[in-house]
Design an enzyme around this catalytic site. Structure first.
Site, PDB file in Angstrom:
ATOM      1  N   LYS A  18       8.348 -10.002 -29.501  1.00 58.39           N
ATOM      2  CA  LYS A  18       7.427 -10.299 -28.390  1.00 58.39           C
ATOM      3  C   LYS A  18       7.259 -11.806 -28.237  1.00 58.39           C
ATOM      4  O   LYS A  18       7.387 -12.346 -27.138  1.00 58.39           O
ATOM      5  CB  LYS A  18       6.056  -9.655 -28.669  1.00 58.39           C
ATOM      6  CG  LYS A  18       4.951 -10.158 -27.760  1.00 58.39           C
ATOM      7  CD  LYS A  18       3.634  -9.449 -28.005  1.00 58.39           C
ATOM      8  CE  LYS A  18       2.758 -10.078 -29.059  1.00 58.39           C
ATOM      9  NZ  LYS A  18       2.145 -11.366 -28.658  1.00 58.39           N
ATOM     10  N   ASN A  19       6.988 -12.485 -29.356  1.00 52.10           N
ATOM     11  CA  ASN A  19       6.672 -13.914 -29.256  1.00 52.10           C
ATOM     12  C   ASN A  19       7.901 -14.784 -28.992  1.00 52.10           C
ATOM     13  O   ASN A  19       7.762 -15.957 -28.654  1.00 52.10           O
ATOM     14  CB  ASN A  19       5.950 -14.387 -30.522  1.00 52.10           C
ATOM     15  CG  ASN A  19       4.507 -13.911 -30.543  1.00 52.10           C
ATOM     16  OD1 ASN A  19       4.016 -13.345 -29.559  1.00 52.10           O
ATOM     17  ND2 ASN A  19       3.828 -14.114 -31.657  1.00 52.10           N
ATOM     18  N   CYS A 112     -10.516 -16.938 -27.445  1.00 54.27           N
ATOM     19  CA  CYS A 112     -10.171 -15.527 -27.560  1.00 54.27           C
ATOM     20  C   CYS A 112     -10.791 -15.002 -28.833  1.00 54.27           C
ATOM     21  O   CYS A 112     -11.526 -15.709 -29.504  1.00 54.27           O
ATOM     22  CB  CYS A 112      -8.668 -15.320 -27.531  1.00 54.27           C
ATOM     23  SG  CYS A 112      -7.882 -15.874 -29.024  1.00 54.27           S
ATOM     24  N   ARG A 117      -8.870 -21.948 -29.484  1.00 60.46           N
ATOM     25  CA  ARG A 117      -7.502 -22.145 -28.988  1.00 60.46           C
ATOM     26  C   ARG A 117      -7.368 -23.097 -27.791  1.00 60.46           C
ATOM     27  O   ARG A 117      -7.009 -22.692 -26.690  1.00 60.46           O
ATOM     28  CB  ARG A 117      -6.870 -20.791 -28.670  1.00 60.46           C
ATOM     29  CG  ARG A 117      -6.881 -19.883 -29.884  1.00 60.46           C
ATOM     30  CD  ARG A 117      -6.205 -18.583 -29.655  1.00 60.46           C
ATOM     31  NE  ARG A 117      -4.765 -18.652 -29.773  1.00 60.46           N
ATOM     32  CZ  ARG A 117      -3.980 -17.587 -29.718  1.00 60.46           C
ATOM     33  NH1 ARG A 117      -4.488 -16.402 -29.516  1.00 60.46           N
ATOM     34  NH2 ARG A 117      -2.680 -17.709 -29.843  1.00 60.46           N
ATOM     35  N   ASP A 300      -0.266 -13.990 -38.394  1.00 56.56           N
ATOM     36  CA  ASP A 300      -0.177 -12.697 -37.701  1.00 56.56           C
ATOM     37  C   ASP A 300       0.026 -11.519 -38.659  1.00 56.56           C
ATOM     38  O   ASP A 300       0.036 -10.371 -38.216  1.00 56.56           O
ATOM     39  CB  ASP A 300       0.954 -12.729 -36.663  1.00 56.56           C
ATOM     40  CG  ASP A 300       0.572 -13.551 -35.430  1.00 56.56           C
ATOM     41  OD1 ASP A 300      -0.593 -13.965 -35.319  1.00 56.56           O
ATOM     42  OD2 ASP A 300       1.464 -13.775 -34.573  1.00 56.56           O
ATOM     43  N   ARG A 392      -0.556  -4.121 -27.101  1.00 55.28           N
ATOM     44  CA  ARG A 392      -0.064  -5.432 -26.666  1.00 55.28           C
ATOM     45  C   ARG A 392       1.096  -5.901 -27.538  1.00 55.28           C
ATOM     46  O   ARG A 392       1.891  -6.724 -27.120  1.00 55.28           O
ATOM     47  CB  ARG A 392      -1.188  -6.474 -26.738  1.00 55.28           C
ATOM     48  CG  ARG A 392      -2.218  -6.334 -25.622  1.00 55.28           C
ATOM     49  CD  ARG A 392      -3.182  -7.506 -25.649  1.00 55.28           C
ATOM     50  NE  ARG A 392      -2.455  -8.724 -25.937  1.00 55.28           N
ATOM     51  CZ  ARG A 392      -2.868  -9.689 -26.751  1.00 55.28           C
ATOM     52  NH1 ARG A 392      -4.037  -9.609 -27.337  1.00 55.28           N
ATOM     53  NH2 ARG A 392      -2.135 -10.758 -26.956  1.00 55.28           N
TER      54      ARG A 392
HETATM   55  C1  UD1 Z   1       1.583 -18.417 -31.404  1.00 56.43           C
HETATM   56  C2  UD1 Z   1       1.773 -16.926 -31.392  1.00 56.43           C
HETATM   57  C3  UD1 Z   1       0.640 -16.238 -32.161  1.00 56.43           C
HETATM   58  C4  UD1 Z   1       0.523 -16.840 -33.558  1.00 56.43           C
HETATM   59  C5  UD1 Z   1       0.413 -18.364 -33.502  1.00 56.43           C
HETATM   60  C6  UD1 Z   1       0.432 -19.009 -34.877  1.00 56.43           C
HETATM   61  C7  UD1 Z   1       2.903 -16.564 -29.287  1.00 56.43           C
HETATM   62  C8  UD1 Z   1       2.853 -16.012 -27.902  1.00 56.43           C
HETATM   63  N1  UD1 Z   1       1.791 -16.458 -30.029  1.00 56.43           N
HETATM   64  O1  UD1 Z   1       0.372 -18.683 -30.699  1.00 56.43           O
HETATM   65  O2  UD1 Z   1       0.926 -14.850 -32.241  1.00 56.43           O
HETATM   66  O3  UD1 Z   1      -0.639 -16.323 -34.186  1.00 56.43           O
HETATM   67  O4  UD1 Z   1       1.518 -18.901 -32.744  1.00 56.43           O
HETATM   68  O5  UD1 Z   1       1.568 -18.658 -35.577  1.00 56.43           O
HETATM   69  O6  UD1 Z   1       3.943 -17.040 -29.734  1.00 56.43           O
HETATM   70  N2  UD1 Z   1      -4.061 -25.647 -31.308  1.00 56.43           N
HETATM   71  C9  UD1 Z   1      -4.781 -26.755 -30.898  1.00 56.43           C
HETATM   72  N3  UD1 Z   1      -4.394 -27.409 -29.758  1.00 56.43           N
HETATM   73  C10 UD1 Z   1      -3.317 -27.001 -29.021  1.00 56.43           C
HETATM   74  C11 UD1 Z   1      -2.587 -25.877 -29.453  1.00 56.43           C
HETATM   75  C12 UD1 Z   1      -2.979 -25.217 -30.599  1.00 56.43           C
HETATM   76  O7  UD1 Z   1      -5.755 -27.140 -31.531  1.00 56.43           O
HETATM   77  O8  UD1 Z   1      -3.014 -27.632 -28.006  1.00 56.43           O
HETATM   78  C13 UD1 Z   1      -4.485 -24.919 -32.503  1.00 56.43           C
HETATM   79  C14 UD1 Z   1      -4.932 -23.489 -32.172  1.00 56.43           C
HETATM   80  O9  UD1 Z   1      -6.269 -23.453 -31.743  1.00 56.43           O
HETATM   81  C15 UD1 Z   1      -4.726 -22.774 -33.476  1.00 56.43           C
HETATM   82  C16 UD1 Z   1      -3.497 -23.497 -34.061  1.00 56.43           C
HETATM   83  O10 UD1 Z   1      -3.381 -24.721 -33.364  1.00 56.43           O
HETATM   84  O11 UD1 Z   1      -5.812 -22.967 -34.323  1.00 56.43           O
HETATM   85  C17 UD1 Z   1      -2.209 -22.710 -33.929  1.00 56.43           C
HETATM   86  O12 UD1 Z   1      -1.949 -22.442 -32.590  1.00 56.43           O
HETATM   87  P1  UD1 Z   1      -0.482 -22.328 -31.985  1.00 56.43           P
HETATM   88  O13 UD1 Z   1       0.551 -22.548 -33.039  1.00 56.43           O
HETATM   89  O14 UD1 Z   1      -0.431 -23.159 -30.764  1.00 56.43           O
HETATM   90  O15 UD1 Z   1      -0.455 -20.789 -31.576  1.00 56.43           O
HETATM   91  P2  UD1 Z   1       0.036 -20.168 -30.212  1.00 56.43           P
HETATM   92  O16 UD1 Z   1       1.274 -20.833 -29.765  1.00 56.43           O
HETATM   93  O17 UD1 Z   1      -1.113 -20.068 -29.280  1.00 56.43           O
END
Ligand code: UD1
Length: 413
Positions: A18-19, A112, A117, A300, A392
């Site tokens: 999915k991701n 969320c 996030r 995850d 999902r």
């Molecule tokens: C992706 C995955 C999700 C997984 C996560 C971490 C997808 C669609 N989802 O989510 O299933 O749990 O990676 O492995 O691929 N953060 C910031 N600022 C930003 C971006 C992120 O502070 O601009 C923080 C987030 O709040 C969180 C951490 O970084 O605490 C990790 O987030 P991130 O790696 O970006 O996760 P996603 O890409 O949203």
């Protein structure tokens, strides 16, 4: 409704990731024409990404496990709020829209169930490429003249920020270097897809990714990697039920952190080129787990691992370092008799000999998966509410577990 304890046995095939599919579908925006993405799971999140692409003017068709996206006639660069609310990962179209059209507008994704996030790292990266970003009235608007390659140092290896920046930089003039990039296998799969389109990217899988801008891309056919989180969930299912599962369509290398922990907990693990076999012991031993960016233990799989530790001998400690609010499953596991204490980002789990079934509620996707695991290992029946969260991320979860010996019925209200 899960009717109590089962020892899972047999063979199960894992779907495409999915991701990995989500950013790859979004990346199809970059190359006008018809790309085919193979082995895309049938999940609500994928439907939502299809709806996002359609709302921009792309044509999206599914043929069995494959999705064709024709992005020739995209006429809009704005994602409506309702679609952003349905799935945070809709924000993955920001990079490719800016890359191809130099303009995009998405609504601010809210927090969320697992944390606040923010998108600051995505936006910082885009700004470095010369994109002007405005954040007003709950929207993020992005606009650029020509994008120019830049050196970008991420404060944290965010998966989404790495992917959005890679996609935006594909057409930028010169070279972009992302340092402290996310190393997740899904980032590597995105690099492979973008390179099939004609991009010039190297380094994904390490913490430095280099993107040399190109002028033109063409459509491509790409097969997505297997879903390591779905695979990991079945591995934990085998261990927690004292079962014996052979999980096929797996890249074992993607699951080393989990394998190490399951082995430490007493499970027997065998791997081949594309399978993992897990046999659960009579009684699991407690282990400590700390979630980390890849190749560390994935956040995850944290809730599922916590379900396992509730039944292990001894006390295990889970430290969640990625998301600030990812312990919502704790109160539900407690309803089933688990003994868990939470202090900040740490959960201390004192293993019990048994769990007893209870009505519980899934607050998010992986928490839901954890409750189903606990239900299959508990005495008596368990009712899990909020199954839409589980849908999902897991295709036909009850059918897959039932084929392995579980007794799960979906009750529609
Ligand atoms: C992706 C995955 C999700 C997984 C996560 C971490 C997808 C669609 N989802 O989510 O299933 O749990 O990676 O492995 O691929 N953060 C910031 N600022 C930003 C971006 C992120 O502070 O601009 C923080 C987030 O709040 C969180 C951490 O970084 O605490 C990790 O987030 P991130 O790696 O970006 O996760 P996603 O890409 O949203």
């Amino acid at each position: 409704m899960i009717s109590g304890r089962t020892r899972l046995q047999g063979k199960v095939r894992v779907n495409g990731s999915k991701n990995a599919s989500l950013p790859i579908l979004a990346a199809s925006i970059l190359s006008p024409g018809q790309s085919v993405i193979k082995d895309v799971p049938r999940l609500q999140d994928i439907t939502t990404m299809g709806d996002v692409l359609s709302s921009l003017g792309a044509r999206v068709f599914r043929d069995g496990p494959d999705i064709t996206v024709d992005t020739t006639n995209i006429y809009s660069v704005e994602v409506e709020e309702a679609l952003m609310r349905r799935m945070r990962a809709s924000n993955l179209v920001l990079g490719p829209l800016v890359g191809r059209f130099r303009e995009a507008k998405i609504s601010q994704p809210g927090g969320c169930n697992i944390g606040s996030r923010p998108m600051n790292l995505h936006l910082k990266g885009l700004r470095a490429l010369g994109v002007e970003i405005n954040e007003e009235f709950g929207y993020i608007s992005a606009r650029a003249g020509r994008l120019t390659g830049a050196e970008i140092q991420l404060d944290f290896p965010s998966v989404g920020a790495t992917e959005n920046i890679m996609m935006a930089a594909v057409y930028a003039g010169g070279v972009t270097v992302i340092r402290n990039a996310a190393r997740e296998p899904e980032v590597v799969d995105l690099q492979n897809f973008l390179n099939c389109l004609g991009a010039r990217i190297t380094g994904a899988g390490t913490d430095i990714i280099r993107i040399e801008g190109v002028r033109e891309l063409h459509p491509a056919v790409h097969q997505v990697i297997p879903d390591r989180i779905e695979a990991g969930t079945y591995m934990i299912a085998a261990a927690i039920t004292g079962g014996d599962l052979t999980i096929v369509n797996v890249i074992p290398e993607h699951l080393r952190a989990l394998m190490a922990k399951l082995a430490e907990a007493g499970a027997e693990i065998e791997t081949g080129d594309d399978y993992v076999r897990v046999r659960g012991p009579q009684r699991l031993q407690a282990v400590d787990v700390k979630t980390m960016p890849y190749p560390g233990f994935p956040t995850d799989l944290q809730p599922q691992m916590m379900a396992l530790l509730t039944l292990a001998e001894g006390t295990g400690i889970i430290t969640e370092t990625i998301f600030e609010n990812r312990f919502k499953h704790v109160s539900e596991l407690r309803r089933m008799g688990a003994e868990i204490k939470v202090e900040g980002q740490t959960a201390i789990i004192k293993g019990k000999k048994k769990l007893s079934g209870a009505p519980v509620e899934a607050s998010d996707l992986r928490a839901g998966a954890a409750l189903v695991l606990a239900g299959m290992a508990a005495e008596n029946g368990t009712i899990v509410e909020g199954v839409e969260h589980i849908d999902r991320g897991y295709e036909r979860i009850e059918q897959k577990y039932n084929a392995l010996g579980a007794r799960i019925t979906r009750i529609r209200s």
